[in-house]
Design an enzyme around this catalytic site. Structure first.
Site, PDB file in Angstrom:
ATOM      1  N   GLU A 144       1.006  -1.073   0.090  1.00  0.00           N
ATOM      2  CA  GLU A 144      -0.403   0.127   0.456  1.00  0.00           C
ATOM      3  C   GLU A 144       1.172   1.319   0.140  1.00  0.00           C
ATOM      4  O   GLU A 144       1.629   1.685   0.758  1.00  0.00           O
ATOM      5  CB  GLU A 144      -0.545   0.319   1.836  1.00  0.00           C
ATOM      6  CG  GLU A 144      -1.936   0.651   1.005  1.00  0.00           C
ATOM      7  CD  GLU A 144      -1.931   2.068   0.962  1.00  0.00           C
ATOM      8  OE1 GLU A 144      -1.356   3.126   0.599  1.00  0.00           O
ATOM      9  OE2 GLU A 144      -2.784   2.851   1.663  1.00  0.00           O
ATOM     10  N   GLU A 198       4.751   8.096  -4.223  1.00  0.00           N
ATOM     11  CA  GLU A 198       5.209   7.764  -2.883  1.00  0.00           C
ATOM     12  C   GLU A 198       6.130   7.074  -3.307  1.00  0.00           C
ATOM     13  O   GLU A 198       6.917   6.307  -2.561  1.00  0.00           O
ATOM     14  CB  GLU A 198       4.109   7.313  -1.681  1.00  0.00           C
ATOM     15  CG  GLU A 198       3.300   8.440  -1.338  1.00  0.00           C
ATOM     16  CD  GLU A 198       2.302   7.738  -0.071  1.00  0.00           C
ATOM     17  OE1 GLU A 198       2.899   6.992   0.117  1.00  0.00           O
ATOM     18  OE2 GLU A 198       1.734   8.384   1.072  1.00  0.00           O
TER      19      GLU A 198
END
Length: 680
Positions: free
Chosen positions: A144, A153
């Site tokens: 995740e 990210e």
């Protein structure tokens, strides 16, 4: 060991490096993290669990051992899901040491310590082999690593490395794939966050128009995504120009490439208009068949009425480099360019295929006009707010005379131009602006390089300031009261002011209201158990970090994105008189605020109001309470200060007029900071 942290000093308007306890950074990271928000995201957690169960079953059906690699494990939740679904072993990678330590405790507490190994490393540093961190490559990859933009990210380089070195070929992946969707829209409101519109000023000899410089008109802006809660954007604020189309997708079960690339789709506008904005979101399929799907689609796209609120994944607003007129039915090409961490868009008219191919540049857009570096998007919106500008014009007209010498103290403000057009004899301000040149005023408005505390008579050509103006707005301000730097600057230039100087705004006031949030409370609410797993350790860790400072601090949030209802009337709690200098002593107040509506008291919202003239005030917070239920409308250009009550979970619905919240608020004039305490 000490750590240095950058903080805005409200008394100087400057960023300063402060020495903090070595744990400060870590506590800030935990206290402001979105772990609680993710653990409260029921839809995400259920879908991940379903996807993990299905992946473990597929591996077991092939007669293989299920070896799981969980990158960015956080609390260890996804590894525990895998272990309880029958995985033989899980390697849980977490680079942030305090989080890895918490994961070890959580895994132990839930009885999985023999099935899950927590590795405190970056995944690119993990080794595989008999003496390595992992005994063998994994055949199930669970991650995740996504943000609102999907790739911000570093998901792509992480997956690329994992496929090369950490997982088997043909592994199962949860999620299996991600798909990015786009829709072309026209929106004056959203476009106003990226370009400055002409400002019309009515003066005695007709109308003056303040125009933005050509560099700004043609500037592509900054590449960083504008991520917002698009579900709070009313449909009346944008016009849909295209259907929703798939821009690109990534299959996480196969090797992933992170190198810069582009994707192109053909769109047929469903309506004629000005293409200004690309709205974008993604969904993830947890399984190859796409039966287990988790989507970020906004309200006008998603058919289901049950919306999952979340703040860790929102929707994206991308600004096209220039607005492009499009005609209904006349095809256009939309190109998405991306590097490892970000995406940007361009639109072209449909032409010959070869010609279009040659026209793609993958370089990221760079701001050339400086304005996008000086102003953030809400600031653009604020400067484009015609009603707000009108209030400043009306107020300036009341105070300016033909012999006025006017000093403006605010960052990147249009006030010097307004003051000049409205008849000030001389206007002085603190910084050069291409606007002066674009409006042929470079020789009419004097720019001073010195800071207020270093101002000398020679800077002002021995003239005294008769009108001191500010919005006030300063780029270093984080909380509403940080713009009180204007008061400190006013104090610093006192000797250069006439005895009967007019200060605009004449004063400011701090206001407060107790509210119940529809959803925002979740980011600070303990989770306890998540999908049957005990994550109390994480709750304690967040609570400990929030209590790291002796008094808990308020935090800035743009409340137009986070619906709430007022449980009390708004109350003025402190006033600041700019006609006088900043006093030596602190300004303190205490009192109580009655709760008039039934509901859960999640916290207090605080904001500033600036009093420009006798009957003209500008609110940076509450605009109005729109109905009997107490639903609030907030200034969309400013962040309000939210102080979450620590005892919110115990606070039951209140009824009648008997309940009240007591408060103590202290403005420290030495630091420019406000400390507050509340008791329910």
């Amino acid at each position: 060991m000490k750590t240095f942290c950058g903080r805005a000093n409200p008394t100087t308007g400057a960023m300063e490096w402060l020495e903090e306890d070595e744990n400060y950074d870590y506590h800030q990271e935990i206290a402001r993290s979105r772990y609680a928000d993710m653990l409260h995201d029921k839809d995400r957690n259920v879908k991940y669990y379903q996807g993990i169960r299905a992946a473990v079953s597929r591996v077991k059906e092939r007669g293989e051992k299920a070896i799981v690699l969980d990158i960015g494990t956080g609390t260890g939740l996804l590894s525990m899901m895998a272990a309880s679904a029958g995985a033989d072993f899980c390697y849980a990678i977490e680079v942030f040491k305090p989080m890895a330590n918490a994961a070890v405790k959580i895994v132990e507490k839930n009885g999985f310590h023999d099935k899950i190994k927590v590795i405190n490393k970056h995944s690119t540093e993990v080794t595989v082999g008999p003496d390595g961190d992992m005994q063998c490559r994994a055949n199930i990859l669970v991650t995740e690593l996504f943000d609102t933009e999907l790739i911000g990210e570093g998901a792509l380089p992480t997956y690329e490395h994992a496929h090369k070195y950490l997982v088997q070929e043909g592994c199962e992946a949860v999620p299996h794939r991600a798909t990015v969707y786009v829709q072309l829209v026209e929106s004056k409101r959203m476009w106003s966050w990226n370009k400055l519109f002409p400002v019309h000023v009515e003066v005695d000899d007709g109308e003056k128009i303040i125009v933005s410089p050509s560099e700004m008109e043609n500037c592509p802006g900054v590449p960083s995504v504008c991520d917002i809660q698009l579900n709070q954007m009313p449909s009346s604020d944008f016009s849909i120009l295209s259907d929703v189309v798939t821009m690109f997708s990534v299959d996480f079960s196969k090797p992933v490439r992170s190198a810069s690339t582009y994707y192109k789709v053909q769109l047929e506008p469903v309506k004629s208009g000005k293409a200004q904005i690309v709205l974008s979101w993604w969904d993830i399929d947890m399984d190859p068949s796409g039966m287990i799907n988790c989507t970020m689609a906004p309200y006008w796209v998603k058919s289901t009425s049950a919306f999952q609120w979340r703040d860790h994944w929102m929707q994206c607003v991308y600004f096209l480099p220039n607005e492009e007129p499009v005609l209904q039915g006349e095809k256009v090409y939309l190109t998405a360019c991306r590097d490892e961490y970000s995406v940007w868009y361009k639109l072209q008219k449909a032409r010959g295929e070869e010609e279009n191919k040659a026209d793609v540049h993958v370089e990221s857009p760079v701001c050339r006009c400086q304005a996008h570096l000086l102003w953030n998007r809400p600031r653009f919106g604020e400067l484009n707010d015609e009603n707000r500008t009108r209030q400043y014009i009306t107020s300036l007209m009341k105070v300016l005379k033909t012999d006025s010498v006017c000093l403006c103290i605010s960052d990147g403000s249009l006030l010097p131009l307004l003051a000049h057009y409205l008849g000030a004899k001389q206007t002085v301000c603190y910084f050069f602006f291409q606007f002066f040149k674009a409006n042929h005023l470079e020789d009419k408005i004097k720019i001073i390089e010195a800071r207020p505390e270093s101002l000398t008579s020679s800077h002002l050509e021995d003239k005294k300031i008769s009108v001191l103006v500010g919005e006030p707005f300063f780029t270093t301000s984080l909380l509403p009261w940080h713009n009180l730097y204007f008061w400190y600057a006013r104090t610093a230039v006192t000797s250069h002011l006439t005895s009967n100087v007019t200060v605009l705004p004449r004063s400011a006031s701090l206001h407060m209201m107790i509210v119940e949030f529809q959803d925002l409370w979740r980011i600070r609410s303990p989770c306890g158990t998540c999908e049957g797993f005990d994550v109390q350790t994480m709750d304690d860790m967040i609570k400990n970090s929030l209590n790291f400072r002796e008094s808990k601090e308020a935090e800035p949030h743009p409340l137009w994105e986070y619906p709430c209802k007022s449980l009390s009337d708004p109350q003025e709690v402190l006033t600041f008189d700019f006609r006088k200098t900043v006093p030596q002593h602190c300004l303190s107040t205490e009192g109580s605020i009655n709760l008039l509506r039934k509901g859960k008291s999640h916290g207090a919202v605080l904001w500033m109001e600036y009093h420009l003239a006798a009957d003209i005030s500008i609110s940076t917070g509450l605009m109005q309470i729109s109905n009997e239920k107490g639903n609030c409308e907030w200034n969309p250009h400013c962040k309000q200060a939210v102080y979450f009550f620590s005892s919110v979970i115990e606070s039951e619905a209140v009824s009648g007029l008997s309940s009240a919240v007591t408060y103590a608020i202290n403005f420290n004039t030495k630091t420019g900071e406000i400390a507050m305490d509340f008791k329910l």
